[in-house]
Design a protein around this motif. Structure first.
Motif, PDB file in Angstrom:
ATOM      1  N   TYR A 106       0.802  -1.221   0.000  1.00 31.44           N
ATOM      2  CA  TYR A 106       0.000   0.000   0.000  1.00 31.44           C
ATOM      3  C   TYR A 106       0.837   1.273   0.000  1.00 31.44           C
ATOM      4  O   TYR A 106       0.288   2.366   0.142  1.00 31.44           O
ATOM      5  CB  TYR A 106      -0.918   0.009   1.231  1.00 31.44           C
ATOM      6  N   ARG A 109      -0.151   3.794  -2.727  1.00 33.72           N
ATOM      7  CA  ARG A 109      -1.487   4.338  -2.460  1.00 33.72           C
ATOM      8  C   ARG A 109      -1.414   5.389  -1.359  1.00 33.72           C
ATOM      9  O   ARG A 109      -2.040   6.457  -1.456  1.00 33.72           O
ATOM     10  CB  ARG A 109      -2.451   3.226  -2.057  1.00 33.72           C
ATOM     11  N   GLU A 110      -0.640   5.117  -0.304  1.00 35.98           N
ATOM     12  CA  GLU A 110      -0.500   6.062   0.803  1.00 35.98           C
ATOM     13  C   GLU A 110       0.095   7.384   0.331  1.00 35.98           C
ATOM     14  O   GLU A 110      -0.261   8.457   0.822  1.00 35.98           O
ATOM     15  CB  GLU A 110       0.371   5.456   1.906  1.00 35.98           C
ATOM     16  N   SER A 113      -2.695   8.750  -3.179  1.00 36.73           N
ATOM     17  CA  SER A 113      -4.130   9.002  -2.966  1.00 36.73           C
ATOM     18  C   SER A 113      -4.398  10.413  -2.424  1.00 36.73           C
ATOM     19  O   SER A 113      -5.333  11.082  -2.879  1.00 36.73           O
ATOM     20  CB  SER A 113      -4.728   7.949  -2.036  1.00 36.73           C
ATOM     21  N   LYS A 116      -4.517  13.097  -5.297  1.00 35.72           N
ATOM     22  CA  LYS A 116      -5.370  12.881  -6.483  1.00 35.72           C
ATOM     23  C   LYS A 116      -6.183  14.119  -6.846  1.00 35.72           C
ATOM     24  O   LYS A 116      -6.378  14.423  -8.017  1.00 35.72           O
ATOM     25  CB  LYS A 116      -6.320  11.700  -6.255  1.00 35.72           C
ATOM     26  N   ALA A 140      -2.548   1.189  -6.017  1.00 40.47           N
ATOM     27  CA  ALA A 140      -2.774   2.641  -5.965  1.00 40.47           C
ATOM     28  C   ALA A 140      -3.667   3.143  -7.093  1.00 40.47           C
ATOM     29  O   ALA A 140      -4.305   4.195  -6.965  1.00 40.47           O
ATOM     30  CB  ALA A 140      -1.430   3.371  -6.023  1.00 40.47           C
ATOM     31  N   ASP A 142      -6.514   3.626 -10.195  1.00 44.87           N
ATOM     32  CA  ASP A 142      -7.944   3.473 -10.465  1.00 44.87           C
ATOM     33  C   ASP A 142      -8.174   2.554 -11.649  1.00 44.87           C
ATOM     34  O   ASP A 142      -9.192   1.867 -11.725  1.00 44.87           O
ATOM     35  CB  ASP A 142      -8.566   4.845 -10.772  1.00 44.87           C
ATOM     36  N   ASN A 173      -7.503  -4.111  -4.113  1.00 41.82           N
ATOM     37  CA  ASN A 173      -8.043  -2.879  -4.679  1.00 41.82           C
ATOM     38  C   ASN A 173      -9.300  -3.200  -5.483  1.00 41.82           C
ATOM     39  O   ASN A 173      -9.257  -3.346  -6.704  1.00 41.82           O
ATOM     40  CB  ASN A 173      -6.989  -2.203  -5.576  1.00 41.82           C
TER      41      ASN A 173
END
Length: 259
Positions: A106, A109-110, A113, A116, A140, A142, A173
């Motif tokens: 993650y 992503r941390e 995100s 964004k 991470a 989409d 995810n």
């Protein structure tokens, strides 16, 4: 809210970095604030946008391992609205350093995100592998944009990539989607190209972009000059095709579907 798109194919030489660089450039040229993240240790997207990857500069490695502030590693690109987080050869050791980190899947992503909302698009150029770095990116992201070259073995390995995407979607995810498949390196003088196009469309159905990127000398030359195709030869066939691809990606984000 922006959209994080992973440009991913573990098979090398499929036009992955060319697509990441030129799609990002045209998204920016169309007024979309765009961040391109080079996560490939070869740093070809970095050099393809005019940065000298041999120079000492802060990169995504420092973000992941040393938790630098993201603004410290973000560089303005060669066109308005385009920003770059470069890669460095130090990334080759990142996966080993990840091994003992808690929640290692993650980390990206941390980091990404929270930013964004600052961008319309965040484009991540993945390494040509399905290792821990790519896993981080898929967690991470989409969506995943898959470049496939118009050659005999184009679908070889795609089943493995799709399996990885489905496992990430199932376990890490659930919102991950396929952005689309873009066919690259097309040579319409050959029957093989038409056969591959038909096979890919049969397999991926409506997920195949209408725009097909032809194999051209100008697209091949541009990275050697550290320029996206728009700055190298904006009137070339390759330039026109990547502009059309950007239009399709924008239309998908706006919910209009492919043009």
């Amino acid at each position: 809210m922006g959209k994080i798109i992973a440009v991913c194919n573990q098979k090398g030489g499929v036009g992955k970095t060319t697509t990441a660089v030129n799609l990002s450039t045209y998204l920016a040229l169309k007024g979309k604030k765009t961040l391109i993240i080079d996560s490939d240790p070869q740093a070809n997207a970095t050099s393809g946008l005019g940065l000298d990857k041999r120079e000492q500069m802060k990169s995504i490695y420092e973000l992941l391992i040393y938790k630098y502030n993201i603004k410290e590693v973000t560089i303005a690109g060669p066109v308005d609205n385009l920003f770059i987080i470069p890669a460095s050869v130090a990334l080759t050791g990142a996966e080993v350093e990840f091994v003992n980190i808690e929640h290692r899947e993650y980390k990206m992503r941390e980091i990404f995100s929270p930013i964004k909302q600052e961008y319309d698009f965040i484009i991540i150029d993945c390494p040509p592998s399905l290792g821990l770095l790519t896993l981080n990116i898929l967690v991470a992201a989409d969506s995943v944009l898959i470049p496939l070259q118009c050659e005999y073995y184009s679908l070889e390995g795609v089943s493995q990539l799709m399996e990885t995407i489905n496992l990430v979607k199932k376990n890490l995810n659930p919102d991950l989607e396929i952005e689309g498949v873009v066919l690259t390196m097309a040579d319409f003088r050959t029957n093989l190209t038409e056969q591959v196009i038909n096979e890919v469309k049969s397999f991926f159905q409506e997920k195949v972009f209408n725009t097909i990127i032809a194999r051209t000398i100008r697209l091949s030359e541009a990275p050697g000059f550290g320029k996206p195709i728009f700055l190298y030869d904006r009137f070339s066939v390759g330039a026109m095709k990547y502009e059309l691809l950007a239009d399709e990606v924008i239309s998908l984000q706006s919910g209009e579907g492919a043009s």
